[in-house]
Design a protein around this motif. Structure first.
Motif, PDB file in Angstrom:
ATOM      1  N   GLU A  20      -5.900 -66.613  -9.864  1.00 22.81           N
ATOM      2  CA  GLU A  20      -5.256 -65.851 -10.934  1.00 22.81           C
ATOM      3  C   GLU A  20      -3.911 -65.402 -10.390  1.00 22.81           C
ATOM      4  O   GLU A  20      -3.822 -64.962  -9.236  1.00 22.81           O
ATOM      5  CB  GLU A  20      -6.071 -64.627 -11.317  1.00 22.81           C
ATOM      6  CG  GLU A  20      -7.375 -64.936 -11.988  1.00 22.81           C
ATOM      7  CD  GLU A  20      -8.121 -63.679 -12.391  1.00 22.81           C
ATOM      8  OE1 GLU A  20      -7.811 -62.583 -11.867  1.00 22.81           O
ATOM      9  OE2 GLU A  20      -9.023 -63.792 -13.231  1.00 22.81           O
ATOM     10  N   VAL A  21      -2.871 -65.521 -11.211  1.00 21.75           N
ATOM     11  CA  VAL A  21      -1.541 -65.100 -10.764  1.00 21.75           C
ATOM     12  C   VAL A  21      -0.928 -64.151 -11.781  1.00 21.75           C
ATOM     13  O   VAL A  21      -1.134 -64.273 -12.982  1.00 21.75           O
ATOM     14  CB  VAL A  21      -0.585 -66.301 -10.531  1.00 21.75           C
ATOM     15  CG1 VAL A  21      -1.088 -67.188  -9.422  1.00 21.75           C
ATOM     16  CG2 VAL A  21      -0.371 -67.112 -11.784  1.00 21.75           C
ATOM     17  N   LEU A  22      -0.186 -63.202 -11.252  1.00 21.49           N
ATOM     18  CA  LEU A  22       0.606 -62.282 -12.056  1.00 21.49           C
ATOM     19  C   LEU A  22       2.050 -62.718 -11.882  1.00 21.49           C
ATOM     20  O   LEU A  22       2.560 -62.739 -10.754  1.00 21.49           O
ATOM     21  CB  LEU A  22       0.405 -60.840 -11.574  1.00 21.49           C
ATOM     22  CG  LEU A  22       1.167 -59.756 -12.319  1.00 21.49           C
ATOM     23  CD1 LEU A  22       0.703 -59.682 -13.769  1.00 21.49           C
ATOM     24  CD2 LEU A  22       0.974 -58.422 -11.642  1.00 21.49           C
ATOM     25  N   TYR A  23       2.683 -63.109 -12.975  1.00 19.34           N
ATOM     26  CA  TYR A  23       4.027 -63.674 -12.943  1.00 19.34           C
ATOM     27  C   TYR A  23       5.011 -62.668 -13.527  1.00 19.34           C
ATOM     28  O   TYR A  23       4.721 -62.041 -14.550  1.00 19.34           O
ATOM     29  CB  TYR A  23       4.046 -64.975 -13.752  1.00 19.34           C
ATOM     30  CG  TYR A  23       5.300 -65.785 -13.630  1.00 19.34           C
ATOM     31  CD1 TYR A  23       5.518 -66.591 -12.523  1.00 19.34           C
ATOM     32  CD2 TYR A  23       6.271 -65.753 -14.620  1.00 19.34           C
ATOM     33  CE1 TYR A  23       6.662 -67.351 -12.410  1.00 19.34           C
ATOM     34  CE2 TYR A  23       7.424 -66.504 -14.513  1.00 19.34           C
ATOM     35  CZ  TYR A  23       7.606 -67.304 -13.409  1.00 19.34           C
ATOM     36  OH  TYR A  23       8.754 -68.055 -13.295  1.00 19.34           O
TER      37      TYR A  23
ATOM     38  N   LEU B 186       0.758 -69.490  -2.889  1.00 16.91           N
ATOM     39  CA  LEU B 186       1.079 -69.105  -4.272  1.00 16.91           C
ATOM     40  C   LEU B 186       2.166 -68.040  -4.324  1.00 16.91           C
ATOM     41  O   LEU B 186       3.037 -68.075  -5.199  1.00 16.91           O
ATOM     42  CB  LEU B 186      -0.182 -68.608  -4.984  1.00 16.91           C
ATOM     43  CG  LEU B 186      -1.200 -69.680  -5.360  1.00 16.91           C
ATOM     44  CD1 LEU B 186      -2.508 -69.043  -5.810  1.00 16.91           C
ATOM     45  CD2 LEU B 186      -0.651 -70.594  -6.450  1.00 16.91           C
ATOM     46  N   LEU B 187       2.138 -67.106  -3.385  1.00 13.32           N
ATOM     47  CA  LEU B 187       3.144 -66.042  -3.370  1.00 13.32           C
ATOM     48  C   LEU B 187       4.531 -66.541  -2.975  1.00 13.32           C
ATOM     49  O   LEU B 187       5.529 -65.855  -3.208  1.00 13.32           O
ATOM     50  CB  LEU B 187       2.695 -64.899  -2.453  1.00 13.32           C
ATOM     51  CG  LEU B 187       1.526 -64.080  -2.986  1.00 13.32           C
ATOM     52  CD1 LEU B 187       0.978 -63.157  -1.903  1.00 13.32           C
ATOM     53  CD2 LEU B 187       1.922 -63.294  -4.223  1.00 13.32           C
ATOM     54  N   GLU B 188       4.610 -67.748  -2.409  1.00 10.20           N
ATOM     55  CA  GLU B 188       5.907 -68.348  -2.086  1.00 10.20           C
ATOM     56  C   GLU B 188       6.621 -68.841  -3.341  1.00 10.20           C
ATOM     57  O   GLU B 188       7.842 -69.001  -3.339  1.00 10.20           O
ATOM     58  CB  GLU B 188       5.731 -69.542  -1.136  1.00 10.20           C
ATOM     59  CG  GLU B 188       5.325 -69.177   0.258  1.00 10.20           C
ATOM     60  CD  GLU B 188       5.084 -70.408   1.123  1.00 10.20           C
ATOM     61  OE1 GLU B 188       5.308 -71.550   0.666  1.00 10.20           O
ATOM     62  OE2 GLU B 188       4.635 -70.223   2.263  1.00 10.20           O
ATOM     63  N   TYR B 189       5.874 -69.091  -4.393  1.00  9.87           N
ATOM     64  CA  TYR B 189       6.461 -69.632  -5.621  1.00  9.87           C
ATOM     65  C   TYR B 189       7.294 -68.546  -6.306  1.00  9.87           C
ATOM     66  O   TYR B 189       6.816 -67.420  -6.493  1.00  9.87           O
ATOM     67  CB  TYR B 189       5.358 -70.120  -6.558  1.00  9.87           C
ATOM     68  CG  TYR B 189       5.882 -70.968  -7.684  1.00  9.87           C
ATOM     69  CD1 TYR B 189       6.083 -72.326  -7.513  1.00  9.87           C
ATOM     70  CD2 TYR B 189       6.191 -70.403  -8.917  1.00  9.87           C
ATOM     71  CE1 TYR B 189       6.562 -73.106  -8.539  1.00  9.87           C
ATOM     72  CE2 TYR B 189       6.675 -71.173  -9.951  1.00  9.87           C
ATOM     73  CZ  TYR B 189       6.860 -72.524  -9.757  1.00  9.87           C
ATOM     74  OH  TYR B 189       7.362 -73.302 -10.783  1.00  9.87           O
TER      75      TYR B 189
ATOM     76  N   GLU C 147       1.567 -79.864  -2.543  1.00 15.29           N
ATOM     77  CA  GLU C 147       2.580 -80.193  -1.532  1.00 15.29           C
ATOM     78  C   GLU C 147       2.336 -79.446  -0.224  1.00 15.29           C
ATOM     79  O   GLU C 147       2.762 -79.883   0.828  1.00 15.29           O
ATOM     80  CB  GLU C 147       3.979 -79.844  -2.044  1.00 15.29           C
ATOM     81  CG  GLU C 147       4.437 -80.683  -3.211  1.00 15.29           C
ATOM     82  CD  GLU C 147       5.750 -80.187  -3.785  1.00 15.29           C
ATOM     83  OE1 GLU C 147       6.361 -79.241  -3.221  1.00 15.29           O
ATOM     84  OE2 GLU C 147       6.177 -80.740  -4.817  1.00 15.29           O
ATOM     85  N   LYS C 148       1.666 -78.307  -0.292  1.00 14.69           N
ATOM     86  CA  LYS C 148       1.564 -77.442   0.881  1.00 14.69           C
ATOM     87  C   LYS C 148       0.158 -77.244   1.433  1.00 14.69           C
ATOM     88  O   LYS C 148       0.006 -76.683   2.507  1.00 14.69           O
ATOM     89  CB  LYS C 148       2.168 -76.073   0.539  1.00 14.69           C
ATOM     90  CG  LYS C 148       3.647 -76.171   0.177  1.00 14.69           C
ATOM     91  CD  LYS C 148       4.213 -74.815  -0.139  1.00 14.69           C
ATOM     92  CE  LYS C 148       5.692 -74.890  -0.395  1.00 14.69           C
ATOM     93  NZ  LYS C 148       6.480 -74.849   0.801  1.00 14.69           N
TER      94      LYS C 148
ATOM     95  N   THR D 284       4.159 -74.290 -18.741  1.00 16.87           N
ATOM     96  CA  THR D 284       3.628 -75.250 -17.765  1.00 16.87           C
ATOM     97  C   THR D 284       3.417 -74.623 -16.388  1.00 16.87           C
ATOM     98  O   THR D 284       3.270 -75.345 -15.407  1.00 16.87           O
ATOM     99  CB  THR D 284       4.579 -76.451 -17.631  1.00 16.87           C
ATOM    100  OG1 THR D 284       5.868 -75.963 -17.212  1.00 16.87           O
ATOM    101  CG2 THR D 284       4.714 -77.206 -18.938  1.00 16.87           C
ATOM    102  N   LEU D 285       3.380 -73.310 -16.306  1.00 19.22           N
ATOM    103  CA  LEU D 285       3.294 -72.644 -15.006  1.00 19.22           C
ATOM    104  C   LEU D 285       2.060 -73.074 -14.212  1.00 19.22           C
ATOM    105  O   LEU D 285       2.169 -73.348 -13.011  1.00 19.22           O
ATOM    106  CB  LEU D 285       3.310 -71.121 -15.164  1.00 19.22           C
ATOM    107  CG  LEU D 285       3.240 -70.334 -13.856  1.00 19.22           C
ATOM    108  CD1 LEU D 285       4.452 -70.648 -12.978  1.00 19.22           C
ATOM    109  CD2 LEU D 285       3.144 -68.845 -14.118  1.00 19.22           C
ATOM    110  N   SER D 286       0.914 -73.169 -14.838  1.00 13.75           N
ATOM    111  CA  SER D 286      -0.299 -73.570 -14.107  1.00 13.75           C
ATOM    112  C   SER D 286      -0.128 -74.951 -13.477  1.00 13.75           C
ATOM    113  O   SER D 286      -0.501 -75.159 -12.324  1.00 13.75           O
ATOM    114  CB  SER D 286      -1.509 -73.577 -15.041  1.00 13.75           C
ATOM    115  OG  SER D 286      -1.795 -72.271 -15.447  1.00 13.75           O
ATOM    116  N   GLN D 287       0.442 -75.885 -14.232  1.00  9.83           N
ATOM    117  CA  GLN D 287       0.656 -77.228 -13.702  1.00  9.83           C
ATOM    118  C   GLN D 287       1.683 -77.221 -12.564  1.00  9.83           C
ATOM    119  O   GLN D 287       1.521 -77.919 -11.561  1.00  9.83           O
ATOM    120  CB  GLN D 287       1.129 -78.192 -14.807  1.00  9.83           C
ATOM    121  CG  GLN D 287       0.080 -78.473 -15.853  1.00  9.83           C
ATOM    122  CD  GLN D 287       0.124 -77.467 -17.010  1.00  9.83           C
ATOM    123  OE1 GLN D 287       0.847 -76.476 -16.981  1.00  9.83           O
ATOM    124  NE2 GLN D 287      -0.682 -77.717 -18.030  1.00  9.83           N
ATOM    125  N   GLU D 288       2.730 -76.426 -12.723  1.00  9.12           N
ATOM    126  CA  GLU D 288       3.756 -76.329 -11.681  1.00  9.12           C
ATOM    127  C   GLU D 288       3.161 -75.747 -10.396  1.00  9.12           C
ATOM    128  O   GLU D 288       3.444 -76.230  -9.296  1.00  9.12           O
ATOM    129  CB  GLU D 288       4.918 -75.462 -12.162  1.00  9.12           C
ATOM    130  CG  GLU D 288       5.725 -76.086 -13.272  1.00  9.12           C
ATOM    131  CD  GLU D 288       6.747 -75.125 -13.862  1.00  9.12           C
ATOM    132  OE1 GLU D 288       7.200 -74.201 -13.144  1.00  9.12           O
ATOM    133  OE2 GLU D 288       7.086 -75.292 -15.040  1.00  9.12           O
TER     134      GLU D 288
END
Length: 85
Positions: free
Chosen positions: A36-39, A10-13, A57-58, A46-50
């Motif tokens: 949970e993510v802090l963006y 997730l941190l790679e995104y 993929e990973k 659409t961030l959750s879907q992305e």
């Protein structure tokens, strides 16, 4: 499931500053992965879907979060590490 493996992905995104991954009890499968993510900035709608697609993929299917929630802040310890509670 090791939460750190999912957090690393997730941190790679781009734009994900912090994240927290936990396992939540599920009556059918025993446990599901929840994140949970802090963006940084305004997250796209659409961030959750992305992020889910990115994780697929990973990661192995059972490690992909069943739910990803975008949050405004996260609790951290004095070391700067995100708390899992």
């Amino acid at each position: 499931m090791h939460p750190e493996e999912v957090e690393i992905v997730l941190l790679e995104y781009p734009g994900v500053e912090m994240c927290r991954v936990v396992g939540k009890k599920n009556p059918f499968s025993g446990q599901v992965v929840v994140a949970e993510v802090l963006y940084s900035g305004d997250p796209p709608p659409t961030l959750s879907q992305e992020l889910t697609r990115f994780c697929r993929e990973k990661l192995a299917a059972f490690k992909v979060p069943a739910m990803i929630k975008v949050v405004d802040s996260m609790n951290t310890m004095s070391t700067g590490k995100v708390t899992r509670r």
